[in-house]
Design a protein around this motif. Structure first.
Motif, PDB file in Angstrom:
ATOM      1  N   THR A 202       0.842  -1.124   0.135  1.00 30.06           N
ATOM      2  CA  THR A 202       0.040  -0.101   0.074  1.00 30.06           C
ATOM      3  C   THR A 202       0.825   1.151   0.023  1.00 30.06           C
ATOM      4  OG1 THR A 202      -1.806  -1.333   1.190  1.00 30.06           O
ATOM      5  CG2 THR A 202      -1.838   1.173   1.338  1.00 30.06           C
TER       6      THR A 202
ATOM      7  N   ASP B 117      -5.327   3.861   4.808  1.00 31.92           N
ATOM      8  CA  ASP B 117      -6.330   2.616   5.027  1.00 31.92           C
ATOM      9  C   ASP B 117      -7.377   2.439   3.948  1.00 31.92           C
ATOM     10  OD1 ASP B 117      -5.157   2.348   7.727  1.00 31.92           O
ATOM     11  OD2 ASP B 117      -6.728   3.125   8.946  1.00 31.92           O
ATOM     12  N   TYR B 118      -7.620   3.317   3.367  1.00 35.94           N
ATOM     13  CA  TYR B 118      -8.515   3.159   2.560  1.00 35.94           C
ATOM     14  C   TYR B 118      -7.931   2.812   1.038  1.00 35.94           C
ATOM     15  CZ  TYR B 118     -11.686   4.769  -1.585  1.00 35.94           C
ATOM     16  OH  TYR B 118     -12.538   4.887  -2.791  1.00 35.94           O
TER      17      TYR B 118
ATOM     18  N   VAL C  51      -7.599  -1.133   1.786  1.00 38.00           N
ATOM     19  CA  VAL C  51      -8.682  -2.056   1.616  1.00 38.00           C
ATOM     20  C   VAL C  51      -8.693  -2.191   0.029  1.00 38.00           C
ATOM     21  CG1 VAL C  51     -11.265  -1.956   1.398  1.00 38.00           C
ATOM     22  CG2 VAL C  51     -10.040  -1.107   3.641  1.00 38.00           C
TER      23      VAL C  51
ATOM     24  N   ASN D 154      -8.880  -5.991  -1.691  1.00 34.32           N
ATOM     25  CA  ASN D 154     -10.066  -6.470  -2.700  1.00 34.32           C
ATOM     26  C   ASN D 154      -9.416  -6.856  -3.849  1.00 34.32           C
ATOM     27  OD1 ASN D 154     -11.953  -5.528  -0.858  1.00 34.32           O
ATOM     28  ND2 ASN D 154     -12.317  -3.550  -1.991  1.00 34.32           N
TER      29      ASN D 154
ATOM     30  N   LEU E 265     -14.634   1.801   7.200  1.00 33.56           N
ATOM     31  CA  LEU E 265     -13.121   1.531   7.409  1.00 33.56           C
ATOM     32  C   LEU E 265     -12.888   0.938   8.806  1.00 33.56           C
ATOM     33  CD1 LEU E 265     -11.207   4.409   5.517  1.00 33.56           C
ATOM     34  CD2 LEU E 265     -11.454   2.047   4.682  1.00 33.56           C
TER      35      LEU E 265
ATOM     36  N   LEU F  32     -13.857  -2.837   8.708  1.00 35.37           N
ATOM     37  CA  LEU F  32     -12.926  -3.500   7.740  1.00 35.37           C
ATOM     38  C   LEU F  32     -11.911  -3.721   8.597  1.00 35.37           C
ATOM     39  CD1 LEU F  32     -13.938  -1.801   4.496  1.00 35.37           C
ATOM     40  CD2 LEU F  32     -14.826  -4.128   5.324  1.00 35.37           C
ATOM     41  N   GLU F  33     -11.470  -2.884   9.446  1.00 36.33           N
ATOM     42  CA  GLU F  33     -10.256  -3.022  10.004  1.00 36.33           C
ATOM     43  C   GLU F  33     -10.040  -4.238  11.131  1.00 36.33           C
ATOM     44  OE1 GLU F  33      -6.868  -0.333  12.498  1.00 36.33           O
ATOM     45  OE2 GLU F  33      -8.740   0.565  11.820  1.00 36.33           O
TER      46      GLU F  33
ATOM     47  N   PHE G 184     -10.674  -7.878   9.450  1.00 40.55           N
ATOM     48  CA  PHE G 184      -9.788  -8.215   8.403  1.00 40.55           C
ATOM     49  C   PHE G 184      -8.867  -9.490   8.874  1.00 40.55           C
ATOM     50  CE2 PHE G 184      -5.316  -8.701   6.741  1.00 40.55           C
ATOM     51  CZ  PHE G 184      -5.555  -8.538   5.258  1.00 40.55           C
TER      52      PHE G 184
ATOM     53  N   PRO H 212     -15.562   0.112   0.631  1.00 46.63           N
ATOM     54  CA  PRO H 212     -15.820   1.365   1.833  1.00 46.63           C
ATOM     55  C   PRO H 212     -16.858   2.133   1.636  1.00 46.63           C
ATOM     56  CG  PRO H 212     -13.710   1.120   1.008  1.00 46.63           C
ATOM     57  CD  PRO H 212     -14.429   0.434  -0.041  1.00 46.63           C
TER      58      PRO H 212
END
Length: 591
Positions: free
Chosen positions: A65, A80-81, A84, A88, A177, A180-181, A184, A198
């Protein structure tokens, strides 16, 4: 009073952006759709190059990332975005192989409009009442039609229970987010394909999401043989057909000066979206989407561009424009009579190319009919605008949209239908392509309005009145002096013309810009929705991707100057690439 009756266009079916207020994304989410699409495209290109194998551990995912962000100048707040989106993409191909009936669509209840939602809850979550006020209904209906299990609920326990039954082998989710964190580790441990779009907010009420992204993941399937087709490469290949050498090889040498001028205009710079659409439709409907493209297909695509260039020449005359693409228009250079004649020649050339194709006679006939019908509809739309110009009156935004539908959508429809006809599947796809083209054409023209208004480089930086969605909304939403000026401008009574920076400022202050952006997304979504009844995975998949391809490459000049300058500067991009080399082993190989 105007002597032309401009009928009102019908808006697409209710879409969240039209029934709820615009909500600004949270600070750690890119603030505009354009910026979010940019990040997604950067992530997809990187994932395609690196071929990461899922599940990717969180620490490794963060390293990749960071590299993506450094290479593309993405701000740290979006880490973070971006992570994600990368997670994906690592699962994308795996998700495509899982049958729809083995997938779960998991949505949060906060997508609803809480104050108006009539849906009750049971132990599994929200029971949608199909009221049409939010996107939950659309996602649920489409997913269930495909065979998905659908839940509108939060919490990992119920999801893990479903996974353990063996009935669910992949998840398409929508979430904020923070959630999702937290989830994970569960997804990584389960090692099943899981993608999550998101939410743009995380306050658990009236949240929004990028609808087209959800739609893309819901429909992703290995049955779509075009999903690996590189649209960038295809677009670049189409562009090569318009070099002087390529045109001469396909069309022969020009026989006179008029033909030489027409050939030169045909080959001049342009986006080539229409011939690209012809080839894209054909590739989606043929047995092998990656097989070589025949000369007949090239002639069909060139004919579509010839029709388009002819319409631009005539349009420039009718609008009395001195420049196009930063160069003198044809009538400015040669005079109106010559320009009219060259435009007419290009129309004739388009029909000649279609008629001389070596394909079956019924296919040639179908292509010629499509082109003739499109030419007729385009002239009707342009005629409505020209007659309005004789006696201008204020137009509502729906009347402007109707003009867009008539004068812009036909060119897209011709391009797509000729591709379908060449593949022998026009009859099966005609209705869907018509609806798709209308919505795509309107969205394209809205974006073109935004783009034009942001371009300060034109010779004339003042705004002249014409059917424009920004100007229509500004008249409706402006207050006080702004409204008075816009009324006078629309009715041809303005003493002075405001310049583009002034109109931009008024549009931003009045909300006309935000409303235009919402309408743009609405029509893009409507184009995607028009494919619901299409039972050809290749066509559905490719046309959804085409929307992303077209609108990701368009730019709104002048609205996001800082972002554009940062990402357009080759020196800054090179510096970022070098700075990122230490983040991943063998970075130079994937940069």
């Amino acid at each position: 009073m105007s002597t032309v009756a401009v009928r009102s266009a019908s808006l697409p079916p209710a879409i969240p952006g039209l029934v709820r207020r615009f909500r600004q994304p949270k600070k750690n989410i890119p603030q505009t759709k354009q910026d979010r699409d940019f990040v997604l495209q950067a992530v997809r290109e990187y994932a395609e190059q690196t071929k990461l194998v899922p599940p990717v551990p969180i620490d490794e995912l963060q390293v990749h990332t960071d590299k993506i962000m450094a290479l593309n100048g993405i701000e740290k707040i979006y880490r973070d975005y971006t992570g994600v989106l990368l997670a994906n993409e690592t699962w994308r191909e795996s998700l495509a192989t899982v049958p729809f009936e083995k997938r779960l669509l998991l949505m949060p209840k906060c997508l609803r409009i809480e104050s108006k939602c009539p849906a009750p809850f049971d132990e599994f979550g929200l029971l949608c009442k199909q009221c049409g006020l939010c996107s939950i209904q659309d996602f649920q209906n489409e997913a269930e039609k495909l065979g998905y299990a659908v839940l509108v609920a939060e919490g990992s326990a119920i999801v893990m229970s479903l996974i353990q039954t063996g009935k669910i082998e992949a998840i398409v989710g929508i979430s904020c987010l923070p959630v999702l964190e937290r989830t994970f580790p569960y997804v990584e441990a389960a090692a099943i394909p899981a993608v999550a779009v998101p939410l743009l907010q995380d306050d658990c009420i009236d949240t929004t999401v990028d609808v087209d992204w959800v739609w893309d993941y819901i429909h992703l399937t290995s049955e779509d043989k075009t999903r690996r087709l590189n649209l960038n490469d295809l677009h670049e290949e189409v562009k090569t057909w318009f070099t002087p050498e390529a045109l001469e090889a396909l069309l022969g040498k020009p026989s006179c000066q008029t033909e030489q001028i027409a050939r030169e205009r045909l080959g001049r710079a342009g986006k080539r979206w229409r011939p690209f659409l012809t080839i894209a439709a054909y590739q989606a409907l043929r047995e092998d989407p990656e097989a070589p493209i025949s000369d007949d297909l090239k002639l069909a695509a060139i004919s579509v561009e010839a029709f388009h260039k002819a319409s631009l020449i005539h349009d420039d005359i009718e609008d009395n424009d001195a420049e196009r693409y930063g160069e003198p228009t044809l009538h400015s250079e040669y005079g109106i009579p010559v320009a009219l004649n060259v435009g007419d020649l290009l129309i004739g050339e388009g029909y000649r190319l279609l008629a001389e194709m070596k394909c079956a006679s019924h296919i040639r006939s179908a292509c010629l009919k499509v082109a003739a019908e499109g030419q007729r509809e385009l002239c009707r739309g342009q005629g409505a605008e020209l007659l309005w110009n004789n006696h201008p009156v204020a137009l509502s935004n729906t009347q402007v949209l109707e003009i867009f539908r008539s004068k812009t959508a036909p060119a897209f429809e011709v391009a797509l239908k000729i591709g379908a006809a060449m593949a022998g599947q026009l009859e099966e796809t005609a209705e869907a392509l018509h609806s798709y083209s209308e919505n795509l054409g309107i969205a394209y023209q809205i974006r073109d309005d935004l783009d034009d208004l942001g371009d300060d480089s034109a010779a004339d930086n003042n705004v002249s009145i014409r059917p424009s969605i920004i100007l229509a909304l500004l008249r409706e939403r402006g207050k006080g002096e702004v409204k008075e000026i816009m009324e006078a401008l629309w009715n041809g009574q303005a003493n002075t013309l405001p310049d583009k920076p002034t109109i931009r400022r008024w549009a931003e202050e009045s909300g006309a810009y935000d409303k235009s952006t919402l309408m743009l997304e609405t029509y893009k979504e409507a184009a995607i929705r028009s494919l619901q009844e299409v039972e050809l995975p290749n066509l559905k998949g490719l046309l959804r991707r085409v929307i992303g391809k077209i609108f990701n490459e368009l730019e709104i000049k002048g609205w996001c100057r800082e972002f554009e300058q940062k990402n357009a500067n080759p020196e800054l991009r090179e510096q970022a690439a070098k700075a990122a080399e230490h983040l991943v082993p063998n970075a130079a190989a994937v940069a």
